[in-house]
Design a protein around this motif. Structure first.
Motif, PDB file in Angstrom:
ATOM      1  N   LEU A 113      32.347  22.516 -22.576  1.00  0.00           N
ATOM      2  CA  LEU A 113      33.102  22.381 -21.324  1.00  0.00           C
ATOM      3  C   LEU A 113      32.777  23.554 -20.395  1.00  0.00           C
ATOM      4  N   GLY A 114      32.782  24.758 -20.940  1.00  0.00           N
ATOM      5  CA  GLY A 114      32.412  25.924 -20.137  1.00  0.00           C
ATOM      6  C   GLY A 114      31.007  25.784 -19.574  1.00  0.00           C
ATOM      7  N   ALA A 115      30.100  25.250 -20.385  1.00  0.00           N
ATOM      8  CA  ALA A 115      28.704  25.084 -19.946  1.00  0.00           C
ATOM      9  C   ALA A 115      28.612  24.129 -18.759  1.00  0.00           C
ATOM     10  N   LYS A 116      29.432  23.064 -18.782  1.00  0.00           N
ATOM     11  CA  LYS A 116      29.457  22.116 -17.660  1.00  0.00           C
ATOM     12  C   LYS A 116      29.940  22.797 -16.387  1.00  0.00           C
ATOM     13  N   ILE A 117      30.950  23.650 -16.543  1.00  0.00           N
ATOM     14  CA  ILE A 117      31.518  24.353 -15.385  1.00  0.00           C
ATOM     15  C   ILE A 117      30.477  25.310 -14.791  1.00  0.00           C
ATOM     16  N   VAL A 118      29.780  26.045 -15.674  1.00  0.00           N
ATOM     17  CA  VAL A 118      28.747  26.977 -15.205  1.00  0.00           C
ATOM     18  C   VAL A 118      27.607  26.215 -14.521  1.00  0.00           C
ATOM     19  N   ALA A 119      27.183  25.109 -15.131  1.00  0.00           N
ATOM     20  CA  ALA A 119      26.073  24.328 -14.555  1.00  0.00           C
ATOM     21  C   ALA A 119      26.443  23.818 -13.163  1.00  0.00           C
TER      22      ALA A 119
ATOM     23  N   PHE B 259      37.994  19.453 -13.860  1.00  0.00           N
ATOM     24  CA  PHE B 259      37.571  19.323 -15.264  1.00  0.00           C
ATOM     25  C   PHE B 259      38.767  19.064 -16.186  1.00  0.00           C
ATOM     26  N   GLY B 260      39.940  18.832 -15.584  1.00  0.00           N
ATOM     27  CA  GLY B 260      41.136  18.577 -16.393  1.00  0.00           C
ATOM     28  C   GLY B 260      41.589  19.789 -17.184  1.00  0.00           C
ATOM     29  N   VAL B 261      41.249  20.991 -16.698  1.00  0.00           N
ATOM     30  CA  VAL B 261      41.596  22.215 -17.430  1.00  0.00           C
ATOM     31  C   VAL B 261      42.827  22.854 -16.802  1.00  0.00           C
TER      32      VAL B 261
END
Lengths: 94, 222
Positions: B69-75, B98-100
């Motif tokens: 999930l973090g990787a998606k946010i960074v990308a 991201f539903g976070v």
């Protein structure tokens, strides 16, 4: 609640003689740094930890320190820094 | 209970130290804490306040979050400058996509640049951005990482295989209170035109804690 300090202000971390659950590690006590940002007001963790409401809230800051000011024998470049969150009642103006 | 200092008159917590020494050994797991946890849990179940299935479900939910999930946010931040600006200034708003939900904490995103390398540690316990990275690695909770990351960060980075040139500042973030930290690693060279899905494959857990950089384009067959 108005913050007592603003970004760029020089501050010193107090040596409070306070037992229990505090969030100010030993290694920054007595050290001088610079306010990086005002984070906002949060429940006081020292009271939350012992079952109280955490009121009144405490203003929280991020404080930037030069590593050389934290550790006399710091081995890295003088530009290296450390940032940490400190509550207002642990800070004094310099 | 540690052999070197007496905690009998204060609260005892397996991950706390009060003597301020920079280098600490890990204590043995506290039997007392384990017994306390089991007793409270069994009582709550016995009295019908919660069920065993609630406990299992909560653990399942915590452990289902992963650094993907973090990787998606960074990308997305690498690919979308508007999103990146929002992530840096109002992370709550940015993470909604991201539903976070980070509450009651807040996510503070720190960006690696040509001038600054950021690295995260929690010296007091093991605070970690679990909603975006999942459960922290074992070493993140160890006393040697927690004490040495603030004391000799460059030596620790080197042990992780990460060499930061002297002219680049190392900035350590002690996650000691109400914020949680996510490092935005530098976008690797040679990734122009990549879509977010491919970019995310370069973003490792360790690069979001700041003990390494993101993978190079060639690491995933460029």
């Amino acid at each position: 609640m108005n913050p007592r300090f603003q970004p760029g202000d020089r501050v010193k971390v107090l040596h409070r003689d306070q037992p229990g659950h505090v969030r100010t590690p030993m290694y920054v006590r007595g050290k001088t740094g610079v306010i990086e940002r005002v984070v906002g007001s949060f429940p006081n963790p020292e009271l939350l930890a012992v079952g109280h409401s955490g009121l009144p809230y405490k203003m929280l800051y991020r404080v930037n320190f030069r590593q050389g000011d934290l550790w006399e024998d710091y081995g890295g470049p003088a530009e290296d820094t450390l940032e940490i969150e400190i509550y207002e009642h642990w800070l004094a103006p310099v | 209970m540690s052999e070197t200092h007496d905690h009998s008159n204060e609260h005892d917590h397996a991950t706390h130290t009060h003597d301020g020494k920079p280098i600490q050994e890990d204590p043995l797991p506290s039997l007392e804490a384990q017994i306390l946890e089991a007793s409270v849990r069994e009582l709550l179940i016995e009295k019908g306040v919660i069920s065993a299935d609630d406990v299992r479900r909560a653990i399942d939910q915590v452990e289902s979050r992963t650094p993907a999930l973090g990787a998606k946010i960074v990308a997305r931040a690498w690919d979308d400058s508007e999103f990146k600006a929002l992530l840096m200034s109002d992370s709550d708003e940015a993470l909604m996509a991201f539903g976070v939900d980070m509450r009651p904490t807040e996510l503070c995103v720190v960006e690696n640049t040509d001038e600054v390398h950021n690295m995260v540690v929690c010296t007091l316990c093991s605070c970690y951005p679990r909603p975006v990275l999942g459960v922290p690695p074992a070493w993140y909770k160890r006393r040697d990482y927690r004490s040495r990351a603030v004391r000799e960060p460059r030596a620790v980075l080197q042990e992780f295989g990460t060499q930061i040139p002297d002219q680049k500042q190392v900035r350590v973030h002690d996650s000691n209170a109400d914020l949680r930290y996510l490092v935005l690693p530098q976008r690797p060279a040679g990734t122009e035109g990549w879509d977010q899905e491919k970019l995310a494959r370069l973003v490792t857990r360790d690069s979001m804690i700041g003990v390494s950089d993101a993978l190079a384009a060639s690491d995933i067959g460029g």
